[in-house]
Design a protein around this motif. Structure first.
Motif, short mmCIF file in Angstrom:
data_model
loop_
_atom_site.label_atom_id
_atom_site.label_comp_id
_atom_site.label_asym_id
_atom_site.label_seq_id
_atom_site.Cartn_x
_atom_site.Cartn_y
_atom_site.Cartn_z
N THR A 139 0.81 -1.22 0.00
CA THR A 139 0.00 0.00 0.00
C THR A 139 0.84 1.27 0.00
O THR A 139 0.34 2.33 -0.33
CB THR A 139 -0.92 0.04 1.24
N SER A 140 2.10 1.19 0.42
CA SER A 140 2.96 2.38 0.37
C SER A 140 3.75 2.32 -0.93
O SER A 140 3.95 1.24 -1.51
CB SER A 140 3.90 2.43 1.57
N LEU A 141 4.23 3.48 -1.38
CA LEU A 141 5.03 3.50 -2.60
C LEU A 141 6.30 2.68 -2.41
O LEU A 141 6.72 1.94 -3.29
CB LEU A 141 5.35 4.96 -2.97
N LEU A 142 6.90 2.80 -1.22
CA LEU A 142 8.12 2.03 -0.94
C LEU A 142 7.86 0.53 -1.05
O LEU A 142 8.63 -0.21 -1.64
CB LEU A 142 8.66 2.39 0.45
N ALA A 143 6.74 0.09 -0.50
CA ALA A 143 6.44 -1.34 -0.56
C ALA A 143 6.16 -1.78 -1.99
O ALA A 143 6.54 -2.88 -2.40
CB ALA A 143 5.25 -1.65 0.35
N MET A 144 5.52 -0.92 -2.79
CA MET A 144 5.20 -1.29 -4.17
C MET A 144 6.45 -1.51 -5.01
O MET A 144 6.51 -2.42 -5.82
CB MET A 144 4.34 -0.20 -4.83
N LEU A 183 -2.16 7.67 0.76
CA LEU A 183 -0.83 7.71 1.39
C LEU A 183 -0.43 9.15 1.71
O LEU A 183 -0.55 10.03 0.86
CB LEU A 183 0.19 7.08 0.43
N PRO A 184 0.06 9.43 2.93
CA PRO A 184 0.55 10.78 3.22
C PRO A 184 1.71 11.18 2.29
O PRO A 184 2.49 10.33 1.88
CB PRO A 184 1.05 10.67 4.67
N LYS A 222 -1.35 16.68 -1.64
CA LYS A 222 -1.36 15.32 -1.11
C LYS A 222 -1.77 14.36 -2.23
O LYS A 222 -2.43 14.77 -3.20
CB LYS A 222 -2.30 15.19 0.09
N PRO A 223 -1.37 13.09 -2.13
CA PRO A 223 -1.67 12.15 -3.20
C PRO A 223 -3.16 12.07 -3.57
O PRO A 223 -3.49 11.82 -4.73
CB PRO A 223 -1.16 10.82 -2.65
#
Ligand code: NAD
Ligand code: ZN
Length: 381
Positions: A139-144, A183-184, A222-223
């Motif tokens: 769900t986070s950009l980092l995780a994707m 996501l913030p 924000k996104p």
């Protein structure tokens, strides 16, 4: 909706990337391709608040249609958000809860969340009854772009992060760009650091795309305000980063060489993060680490100043820091050097760092030995 794209990793088409996959598309694919009597959805409370109910409702509905003769169970659990959940204790709690719910070896774990949930749930899956299947829903950009891909799972210990874990590949990875809308912004920027890193070591053309996209991507408060055009761009750059990671992991799953390139910026970045967490985020520390590690290559005469400036400018254009001074933080150089000693990538006490020779390419296809004095020199500035 357009059909999602598929990206192959370790010989199978297990990465599915698109928009609006959550929850229907994901449930349909899981029921069809990862059949089980019990699904266990684990998330953190920030994410569960927005996404879990939808999933439960759709799951109830779809199982009634698709597998009505043997309807599977869905168990859900929410953890407190943040790195402290990646602990031995949380792992044991989940295991005891699954055992008391009679979860057997056919159980499928679903990790819905950022890297914290993905790493933890992956490690639970790796050891529960000697290993059960699991699905990543980052769900986070980092995780994707990073943590959901490649099968590294772990928990933290008081001695350091990610020190206990296993390589355990997810059966499927569903990357739904639409989830980024909640996501913030600071977390979005955090993930951009890993995307810049991936392009910097591997692809000058991906890097050029990042240079060209910063003004539009950063123009939103924000996104959730992002335009369709911005989301299209994000989808493209996420696809590019995922494709590189999948390719690198496929040729070196257990990180004996090539996969180590993905640690660019991390040798120094991790050492800073250990001191400044939780004030500073992982990607912010990696951004500083990339600049410093690139300066080591510049000082050796392997990377020219123009290329270094290009890296710095791209990092800056995504609102990421290039130095500790810029964010008003100070770390003792001795402590940074000390922290770098427990890096898993080192050979004994010899430090290893990924060195660029230009944007999009590394000097060697693995991390290289550097002297403490070289690290000290770039930290002094
Ligand atoms: P995280 O999981 O803590 O997520 C960051 C924050 O964003 C959390 O507060 C979370 O609740 C929130 N959040 C996530 N997605 C959201 C959404 N769609 N909407 C609203 N809020 C959302 O942190 P992270 O940055 O995703 O991951 C960091 C972790 O990943 C670290 O533990 C790191 O060690 C690990 N990691 C692992 C690998 C790997 O290869 N396994 C690679 C990189 C990082
Ligand atoms: Zn990282």
């Amino acid at each position: 909706n357009e059909t999602p794209s598929r990206i192959s990793i370790l010989g199978s088409d297990s990465i599915i990337l698109g928009r609006n996959l959550w929850p229907q598309h994901i449930i349909e694919q899981i029921l069809r391709d990862v059949p089980s009597s019990t699904y266990v959805l684990i998330s953190d409370t920030n994410i569960a608040r927005v996404y879990t109910e939808q999933f439960q409702a759709k799951f109830g509905y779809l199982t009634g249609i698709i597998v009505k003769d043997r309807r599977p169970r869905l168990l859900t659990r929410e953890l407190p958000p943040g790195e402290p959940s990646k602990s031995r204790q949380t792992k044991a709690d989940i295991e005891d809860w699954m055992l008391s719910n009679n979860c057997t070896r056919d159980t499928v774990l679903i990790a819905l969340g950022g890297g914290v949930i993905g790493d933890l749930v992956g490690f639970v899956a790796a050891t529960y009854m000697r290993g059960v299947r699991f699905v990543q829903c980052p769900t986070s950009l980092l995780a994707m772009v990073d943590s959901s891909i490649g099968g590294k799972t772990a928990i933290d210990t008081p001695m350091g992060k990610n020190l206990i874990g296993a390589f355990w590949q997810p059966t499927k990875i569903f990357i739904d760009i639409s989830l980024l809308k909640t996501l913030p912004k600071r977390e979005f920027i955090n993930g951009m650091a890993e995307i810049i890193k991936t392009a910097a070591i591997w692809s000058e053309s991906d890097f050029r795309q990042l240079e060209a996209s910063s003004s539009i991507l950063m123009s939103f408060e924000k996104p959730s305000d992002m335009s369709e055009e911005a989301l299209n761009i994000i989808e493209r750059i996420v696809h590019a980063a995922v494709a590189v990671k999948a390719q690198v992991v496929s040729s070196d799953e257990k990180e004996t060489g090539l996969r180590g390139l993905l640690n660019f910026g991390h040798s120094i970045g991790h050492a800073i993060e250990a001191i400044l967490t939780p004030r500073m985020l992982h990607g912010e520390c990696v951004a500083i680490g990339m600049v410093k590690e690139a300066e080591i290559a510049r000082n050796r005469g392997d990377l020219d100043q123009i290329q270094l400036n290009r890296l710095r400018k791209c990092i800056m254009s995504y609102g990421l820091p290039q130095s500790l001074e810029e964010v008003g933080q100070a770390c003792s150089i001795d402590r940074i050097i000390q922290n770098m000693m427990i890096d898993k990538k080192n050979d004994g006490i010899q430090k290893k760092i990924v060195l660029l020779n230009r944007v999009g390419s590394c000097i060697e296809q693995k991390a290289m030995l550097v002297q403490d004095s070289e690290v000290r020199n770039v930290l002094l500035l």
